[in-house]
Scaffold this active site. Structure first.
Site, mmCIF file in Angstrom:
data_model
loop_
_atom_site.group_PDB
_atom_site.id
_atom_site.type_symbol
_atom_site.label_atom_id
_atom_site.label_comp_id
_atom_site.label_asym_id
_atom_site.label_seq_id
_atom_site.Cartn_x
_atom_site.Cartn_y
_atom_site.Cartn_z
ATOM 1 N N ARG A 90 0.816 -1.209 0.000
ATOM 2 C CA ARG A 90 0.000 0.000 0.000
ATOM 3 C C ARG A 90 0.851 1.261 0.000
ATOM 4 N NH1 ARG A 90 -4.910 -2.104 2.566
ATOM 5 N NH2 ARG A 90 -6.324 -0.446 3.104
ATOM 6 N N ARG A 129 -21.887 -2.500 3.833
ATOM 7 C CA ARG A 129 -21.147 -3.760 4.011
ATOM 8 C C ARG A 129 -21.414 -4.388 5.384
ATOM 9 N NH1 ARG A 129 -14.773 -3.945 3.216
ATOM 10 N NH2 ARG A 129 -14.818 -2.255 4.740
ATOM 11 N N ARG A 162 -17.910 -2.945 10.205
ATOM 12 C CA ARG A 162 -16.570 -2.584 10.661
ATOM 13 C C ARG A 162 -16.565 -1.166 11.226
ATOM 14 N NH1 ARG A 162 -12.496 -4.284 5.840
ATOM 15 N NH2 ARG A 162 -11.634 -2.257 6.394
HETATM 16 P P1 AP5 Z 1 -8.405 -3.196 4.646
HETATM 17 O O1 AP5 Z 1 -9.146 -4.143 5.465
HETATM 18 O O2 AP5 Z 1 -7.489 -3.676 3.600
HETATM 19 O O3 AP5 Z 1 -9.425 -2.142 4.040
HETATM 20 P P2 AP5 Z 1 -9.458 -1.330 2.655
HETATM 21 O O4 AP5 Z 1 -8.288 -1.415 1.763
HETATM 22 O O5 AP5 Z 1 -9.848 0.022 3.090
HETATM 23 O O6 AP5 Z 1 -10.469 -2.063 1.816
HETATM 24 P P3 AP5 Z 1 -11.821 -2.667 2.273
HETATM 25 O O7 AP5 Z 1 -11.578 -3.974 2.950
HETATM 26 O O8 AP5 Z 1 -12.619 -1.665 3.022
HETATM 27 O O9 AP5 Z 1 -12.552 -2.860 0.862
HETATM 28 P P4 AP5 Z 1 -12.386 -3.985 -0.228
HETATM 29 O O10 AP5 Z 1 -11.761 -3.399 -1.432
HETATM 30 O O11 AP5 Z 1 -11.785 -5.216 0.343
HETATM 31 O O12 AP5 Z 1 -13.913 -4.225 -0.592
HETATM 32 P P5 AP5 Z 1 -14.902 -5.442 -0.210
HETATM 33 O O13 AP5 Z 1 -14.584 -6.627 -1.046
HETATM 34 O O14 AP5 Z 1 -15.029 -5.622 1.248
HETATM 35 O O15 AP5 Z 1 -7.527 -2.239 5.621
HETATM 36 C C1 AP5 Z 1 -8.104 -1.721 6.786
HETATM 37 C C2 AP5 Z 1 -7.052 -0.945 7.562
HETATM 38 O O16 AP5 Z 1 -5.969 -1.809 7.937
HETATM 39 C C3 AP5 Z 1 -6.368 0.198 6.795
HETATM 40 O O17 AP5 Z 1 -7.140 1.397 6.837
HETATM 41 C C4 AP5 Z 1 -5.032 0.321 7.544
HETATM 42 O O18 AP5 Z 1 -5.217 0.993 8.754
HETATM 43 C C5 AP5 Z 1 -4.713 -1.136 7.851
HETATM 44 N N1 AP5 Z 1 -3.936 -1.747 6.766
HETATM 45 C C6 AP5 Z 1 -4.301 -2.775 5.951
HETATM 46 N N2 AP5 Z 1 -3.339 -3.075 5.087
HETATM 47 C C7 AP5 Z 1 -2.314 -2.228 5.331
HETATM 48 C C8 AP5 Z 1 -1.044 -2.033 4.736
HETATM 49 N N3 AP5 Z 1 -0.623 -2.761 3.703
HETATM 50 N N4 AP5 Z 1 -0.242 -1.055 5.240
HETATM 51 C C9 AP5 Z 1 -0.619 -0.305 6.319
HETATM 52 N N5 AP5 Z 1 -1.849 -0.431 6.900
HETATM 53 C C10 AP5 Z 1 -2.682 -1.385 6.404
HETATM 54 O O19 AP5 Z 1 -16.275 -4.819 -0.785
HETATM 55 C C11 AP5 Z 1 -16.876 -3.701 -0.183
HETATM 56 C C12 AP5 Z 1 -18.399 -3.856 -0.211
HETATM 57 O O20 AP5 Z 1 -18.848 -3.766 -1.577
HETATM 58 C C13 AP5 Z 1 -18.908 -5.197 0.312
HETATM 59 O O21 AP5 Z 1 -20.129 -4.985 0.964
HETATM 60 C C14 AP5 Z 1 -19.114 -6.030 -0.967
HETATM 61 O O22 AP5 Z 1 -20.122 -7.017 -0.811
HETATM 62 C C15 AP5 Z 1 -19.507 -4.966 -1.966
HETATM 63 N N6 AP5 Z 1 -19.061 -5.230 -3.333
HETATM 64 C C16 AP5 Z 1 -17.849 -5.731 -3.702
HETATM 65 N N7 AP5 Z 1 -17.759 -5.775 -5.053
HETATM 66 C C17 AP5 Z 1 -18.930 -5.279 -5.534
HETATM 67 C C18 AP5 Z 1 -19.441 -5.080 -6.856
HETATM 68 N N8 AP5 Z 1 -18.711 -5.377 -7.945
HETATM 69 N N9 AP5 Z 1 -20.675 -4.563 -6.990
HETATM 70 C C19 AP5 Z 1 -21.399 -4.243 -5.880
HETATM 71 N N10 AP5 Z 1 -20.987 -4.425 -4.608
HETATM 72 C C20 AP5 Z 1 -19.761 -4.936 -4.442
HETATM 73 MG MG MG Z 2 -10.988 -5.756 2.224
#
Ligand code: AP5
Ligand code: MG
Length: 218
Positions: A90, A129, A162
């Site tokens: 990231r 979500r 979350r």
């Molecule tokens: P992390 O858990 O990785 O969160 P994020 O990157 O913010 O991404 P999300 O998990 O929120 O979203 P996603 O892209 O996975 O979407 P999802 O599939 O759930 O990180 C959280 C925290 O941890 C960070 O803020 C940081 O503090 C720390 N962290 C993590 N990694 C780090 C790193 N490398 N370095 C430093 N800190 C780090 O989908 C979202 C929703 O949309 C769901 O409800 C799903 O059902 C829906 N959905 C998915 N696809 C579609 C579609 N095509 N159409 C309609 N709905 C959809």
């Molecule tokens: Mg995720």
């Protein structure tokens, strides 16, 4: 040689959803940095408590602890054939560290699908979500609802929202993504690894686009 796929994209675009589906289809392990931090927090480890002080504000956990956690995880037996990385790297420093550690694991980053969608779509998806308490299975009350409200289809555990999906924290997470993670788009494009995927498609269509694009890359 092992295969490593990095899923890049903003918060809420569907990285976790797609990583889990790709993992089922390819047999590669799904490694999510966010899930690893949340698991540590659930177990009240020192790493989990430290990570939470950053995660609750929508900021990134420092590179050194994040890199060490991922290196340890990628070294386990279930990653021998490679992995689908969700949420790591990231930052440019994490991307450099990944290259170095993958050389030790006899591999390299093979492909970097970059899934994108407009900000208003991300905010809406995160607001709707629901995540499973036991194993992090992901649902959405509009686009991917569970069969029974509040209950995980896969393991029957409770679904929760979350903490960092609160509107103000989502805003900060998107800012942090724009500032610290978007340089990786250029980095991987310059290295010929980036594959652009339209995240506005349905969940099934995104998986189809990903599988199609990855066919010739691994
Ligand atoms: P992390 O858990 O990785 O969160 P994020 O990157 O913010 O991404 P999300 O998990 O929120 O979203 P996603 O892209 O996975 O979407 P999802 O599939 O759930 O990180 C959280 C925290 O941890 C960070 O803020 C940081 O503090 C720390 N962290 C993590 N990694 C780090 C790193 N490398 N370095 C430093 N800190 C780090 O989908 C979202 C929703 O949309 C769901 O409800 C799903 O059902 C829906 N959905 C998915 N696809 C579609 C579609 N095509 N159409 C309609 N709905 C959809
Ligand atoms: Mg995720």
């Amino acid at each position: 040689m092992a295969t490593y796929i990095v899923l890049l994209g903003p918060p809420g675009v569907g990285k976790g959803t797609q990583a889990s589906r790709l993992s089922q289809q390819t047999g590669l392990a799904h490694i999510s940095s966010g899930d690893l931090f949340r698991e540590n927090l659930k177990n009240q480890t020192e790493l989990g408590k430290l990570a939470q002080t950053y995660m609750s504000k929508g900021n990134l956990v420092p590179d050194d602890v994040t890199i060490a956690m991922i290196k340890d995880r990628l070294g386990r037996a279930d990653c021998a054939a490679g992995a689908i990385l969700d949420g790591f790297p990231r930052t440019p420093a994490q991307a450099d560290a990944l290259e170095t550690m993958l050389r030790d694991f006899n591999g390299q980053v093979n492909a970097v699908p970059f899934i994108s969608a407009p900000q208003e779509v991300l905010v809406e998806r995160l607001g709707d979500r629901w995540t499973c308490r036991a194993s992090g299975h992901i649902f959405n009350e509009k686009s991917n609802p569970p069969k029974e409200l509040g209950v995980c289809d896969f393991d029957g555990s409770e679904l929760y929202q979350r903490d960092d999906d609160k509107a103000e924290t989502v805003k900060r997470r998107i800012e942090v993504y724009m500032e610290q993670t978007t340089p990786l788009i250029t980095h991987y494009r310059d290295h010929g690894k980036l594959i652009e995927i339209n995240g506005l498609q349905s969940i099934e269509q995104v998986t189809h686009s990903l599988m199609d694009a990855l066919k010739n890359r691994s």
